[in-house]
Design a protein around this motif. Structure first.
Motif, PDB file in Angstrom:
ATOM      1  N   ALA A 282       0.879  -1.159  -0.100  1.00  0.00           N
ATOM      2  CA  ALA A 282       0.070  -0.016   0.044  1.00  0.00           C
ATOM      3  C   ALA A 282       0.900   1.042   0.245  1.00  0.00           C
ATOM      4  CB  ALA A 282      -0.836   0.053   1.331  1.00  0.00           C
ATOM      5  N   ALA A 283       2.068   1.310   0.633  1.00  0.00           N
ATOM      6  CA  ALA A 283       2.943   2.244   0.681  1.00  0.00           C
ATOM      7  C   ALA A 283       3.740   2.599  -0.791  1.00  0.00           C
ATOM      8  CB  ALA A 283       3.983   2.186   1.882  1.00  0.00           C
ATOM      9  N   PHE A 284       3.950   1.506  -1.407  1.00  0.00           N
ATOM     10  CA  PHE A 284       4.364   1.613  -2.546  1.00  0.00           C
ATOM     11  C   PHE A 284       3.444   2.229  -3.659  1.00  0.00           C
ATOM     12  CE2 PHE A 284       8.210  -1.366  -1.784  1.00  0.00           C
ATOM     13  CZ  PHE A 284       9.184  -0.521  -2.327  1.00  0.00           C
ATOM     14  N   ALA A 285       2.359   1.489  -3.339  1.00  0.00           N
ATOM     15  CA  ALA A 285       1.200   2.135  -4.598  1.00  0.00           C
ATOM     16  C   ALA A 285       0.663   3.606  -4.149  1.00  0.00           C
ATOM     17  CB  ALA A 285      -0.010   1.289  -4.278  1.00  0.00           C
ATOM     18  N   ALA A 286       0.751   4.062  -3.010  1.00  0.00           N
ATOM     19  CA  ALA A 286       0.540   5.569  -2.847  1.00  0.00           C
ATOM     20  C   ALA A 286       1.593   6.566  -3.322  1.00  0.00           C
ATOM     21  CB  ALA A 286       0.587   5.819  -1.202  1.00  0.00           C
ATOM     22  N   ILE A 287       2.604   6.044  -3.828  1.00  0.00           N
ATOM     23  CA  ILE A 287       3.576   6.805  -4.414  1.00  0.00           C
ATOM     24  C   ILE A 287       3.141   7.154  -5.942  1.00  0.00           C
ATOM     25  CG2 ILE A 287       6.104   7.104  -5.344  1.00  0.00           C
ATOM     26  CD1 ILE A 287       6.839   5.275  -3.127  1.00  0.00           C
ATOM     27  N   LYS A 288       3.214   8.399  -6.360  1.00  0.00           N
ATOM     28  CA  LYS A 288       2.652   8.660  -7.856  1.00  0.00           C
ATOM     29  C   LYS A 288       3.335   7.810  -8.850  1.00  0.00           C
ATOM     30  CE  LYS A 288       1.586  12.483 -10.909  1.00  0.00           C
ATOM     31  NZ  LYS A 288       1.499  13.884 -11.048  1.00  0.00           N
ATOM     32  N   GLY A 289       2.952   7.401  -9.657  1.00  0.00           N
ATOM     33  CA  GLY A 289       3.478   6.645 -10.744  1.00  0.00           C
ATOM     34  C   GLY A 289       3.711   5.241 -10.627  1.00  0.00           C
ATOM     35  N   HIS A 290       3.456   4.576  -9.296  1.00  0.00           N
ATOM     36  CA  HIS A 290       3.779   3.232  -9.046  1.00  0.00           C
ATOM     37  C   HIS A 290       2.354   2.581  -9.087  1.00  0.00           C
ATOM     38  CE1 HIS A 290       7.413   5.011  -7.869  1.00  0.00           C
ATOM     39  NE2 HIS A 290       7.930   3.897  -7.591  1.00  0.00           N
ATOM     40  N   THR A 291       2.324   1.481  -9.525  1.00  0.00           N
ATOM     41  CA  THR A 291       1.229   0.607  -9.502  1.00  0.00           C
ATOM     42  C   THR A 291       1.449  -0.918  -8.931  1.00  0.00           C
ATOM     43  OG1 THR A 291      -0.812  -0.099 -10.678  1.00  0.00           O
ATOM     44  CG2 THR A 291       1.368  -0.205 -12.012  1.00  0.00           C
ATOM     45  N   LEU A 292       0.383  -1.715  -8.633  1.00  0.00           N
ATOM     46  CA  LEU A 292       0.702  -3.057  -8.293  1.00  0.00           C
ATOM     47  C   LEU A 292       0.154  -3.887  -9.398  1.00  0.00           C
ATOM     48  CD1 LEU A 292      -0.466  -2.855  -4.651  1.00  0.00           C
ATOM     49  CD2 LEU A 292       1.706  -2.750  -5.405  1.00  0.00           C
ATOM     50  N   ILE A 293       0.776  -5.001 -10.021  1.00  0.00           N
ATOM     51  CA  ILE A 293       0.624  -5.651 -11.059  1.00  0.00           C
ATOM     52  C   ILE A 293       0.859  -7.185 -10.747  1.00  0.00           C
ATOM     53  CG2 ILE A 293       0.528  -3.872 -12.821  1.00  0.00           C
ATOM     54  CD1 ILE A 293       3.535  -4.649 -13.389  1.00  0.00           C
ATOM     55  N   PRO A 294      -0.003  -7.936 -11.356  1.00  0.00           N
ATOM     56  CA  PRO A 294       0.402  -9.695 -11.325  1.00  0.00           C
ATOM     57  C   PRO A 294       1.388  -9.727 -12.345  1.00  0.00           C
ATOM     58  CG  PRO A 294      -1.868  -9.302 -12.257  1.00  0.00           C
ATOM     59  CD  PRO A 294      -1.328  -7.994 -11.981  1.00  0.00           C
ATOM     60  N   LEU A 295       2.451 -10.500 -12.070  1.00  0.00           N
ATOM     61  CA  LEU A 295       3.545 -10.998 -13.040  1.00  0.00           C
ATOM     62  C   LEU A 295       3.005 -12.387 -13.539  1.00  0.00           C
ATOM     63  CD1 LEU A 295       6.917  -9.771 -11.739  1.00  0.00           C
ATOM     64  CD2 LEU A 295       5.436  -8.639 -13.332  1.00  0.00           C
ATOM     65  N   ASP A 296       2.436 -13.175 -12.707  1.00  0.00           N
ATOM     66  CA  ASP A 296       1.982 -14.275 -13.126  1.00  0.00           C
ATOM     67  C   ASP A 296       1.353 -15.223 -12.175  1.00  0.00           C
ATOM     68  OD1 ASP A 296       3.588 -15.840 -11.192  1.00  0.00           O
ATOM     69  OD2 ASP A 296       5.615 -15.904 -12.547  1.00  0.00           O
ATOM     70  N   LEU A 297       0.643 -16.231 -12.681  1.00  0.00           N
ATOM     71  CA  LEU A 297      -0.089 -16.952 -11.898  1.00  0.00           C
ATOM     72  C   LEU A 297       0.725 -18.547 -11.919  1.00  0.00           C
ATOM     73  CD1 LEU A 297      -3.733 -16.503 -12.928  1.00  0.00           C
ATOM     74  CD2 LEU A 297      -2.765 -15.931 -10.750  1.00  0.00           C
ATOM     75  N   HIS A 298       1.276 -19.246 -10.930  1.00  0.00           N
ATOM     76  CA  HIS A 298       1.811 -20.355 -10.900  1.00  0.00           C
ATOM     77  C   HIS A 298       1.354 -21.251  -9.935  1.00  0.00           C
ATOM     78  CE1 HIS A 298       4.160 -17.648  -8.299  1.00  0.00           C
ATOM     79  NE2 HIS A 298       4.595 -18.685  -7.686  1.00  0.00           N
ATOM     80  N   TRP A 299       1.840 -22.746  -9.894  1.00  0.00           N
ATOM     81  CA  TRP A 299       1.486 -23.791  -9.064  1.00  0.00           C
ATOM     82  C   TRP A 299       2.588 -23.775  -8.105  1.00  0.00           C
ATOM     83  CZ3 TRP A 299      -3.460 -25.653  -8.638  1.00  0.00           C
ATOM     84  CH2 TRP A 299      -4.135 -25.337 -10.031  1.00  0.00           C
ATOM     85  N   LYS A 300       2.282 -23.824  -6.860  1.00  0.00           N
ATOM     86  CA  LYS A 300       3.241 -24.148  -5.798  1.00  0.00           C
ATOM     87  C   LYS A 300       2.786 -25.073  -4.658  1.00  0.00           C
ATOM     88  CE  LYS A 300       6.468 -21.809  -2.590  1.00  0.00           C
ATOM     89  NZ  LYS A 300       7.075 -20.692  -2.360  1.00  0.00           N
ATOM     90  N   ASN A 301       3.336 -26.375  -4.522  1.00  0.00           N
ATOM     91  CA  ASN A 301       2.851 -27.361  -3.821  1.00  0.00           C
ATOM     92  C   ASN A 301       1.313 -27.481  -4.048  1.00  0.00           C
ATOM     93  OD1 ASN A 301       5.192 -27.424  -2.912  1.00  0.00           O
ATOM     94  ND2 ASN A 301       4.912 -25.912  -1.113  1.00  0.00           N
ATOM     95  N   GLY A 302       0.805 -27.647  -5.197  1.00  0.00           N
ATOM     96  CA  GLY A 302      -0.698 -27.928  -5.433  1.00  0.00           C
ATOM     97  C   GLY A 302      -1.462 -26.676  -5.301  1.00  0.00           C
ATOM     98  N   ARG A 303      -1.300 -25.540  -4.917  1.00  0.00           N
ATOM     99  CA  ARG A 303      -1.995 -24.395  -4.773  1.00  0.00           C
ATOM    100  C   ARG A 303      -1.655 -23.278  -5.933  1.00  0.00           C
ATOM    101  NH1 ARG A 303      -4.370 -24.884   0.316  1.00  0.00           N
ATOM    102  NH2 ARG A 303      -3.652 -26.511   1.508  1.00  0.00           N
TER     103      ARG A 303
END
Length: 122
Positions: A90-111
């Motif tokens: 949330a602190a990073f996202a509050a900085i102007k020009g920064h956003t939170l993005i998903p890079l990938d969906l992956h499997w780890k230990n069946g989840r």
């Protein structure tokens, strides 16, 4: 079964500053659709709402063999993170020009896990 569903536009459009691995809350038909590789996260983003992280605009296709209780393809999905991780994002996202993005969906230990990145636009 594909191992990873990636966001190909993320590394092209953003400088990646930091990454965090998060769990994701899914329903049964969503998991089956992901096992079949039927997802797209190119336009997805993460938003912090009420001290919870949510994945928006991720498209997980309806499961072909599902019934009337099939999931909504574009529903917001809750991400499972610890409170210090959410506060840091949330602190990073509050900085102007920064956003939170998903890079990938992956499997780890069946989840299913989501690799969430803090990005700064190029």
């Amino acid at each position: 079964m594909p191992d990873v569903i990636t966001n190909s536009k993320a590394r092209r459009d953003y400088h990646i500053l930091e990454t965090v691995e998060a769990g994701i809350v899914l329903h049964g038909t969503e998991v089956k659709a992901l096992r079949a590789g039927k997802a797209q996260i190119a336009d997805a983003f993460v938003r912090i709402e009420n001290n919870e992280a949510w994945l928006h605009n991720a498209h997980i296709d309806e499961y072909t063999f599902g019934n009337r209780q099939n999931h909504a393809p574009k529903a917001a999905r809750k991400l499972l993170l610890r409170k210090p991780e959410i506060r840091k994002l949330a602190a990073f996202a509050a900085i102007k020009g920064h956003t939170l993005i998903p890079l990938d969906l992956h499997w780890k230990n069946g989840r299913v896990k989501v690799l969430v990145a803090v990005g700064r636009g190029k």
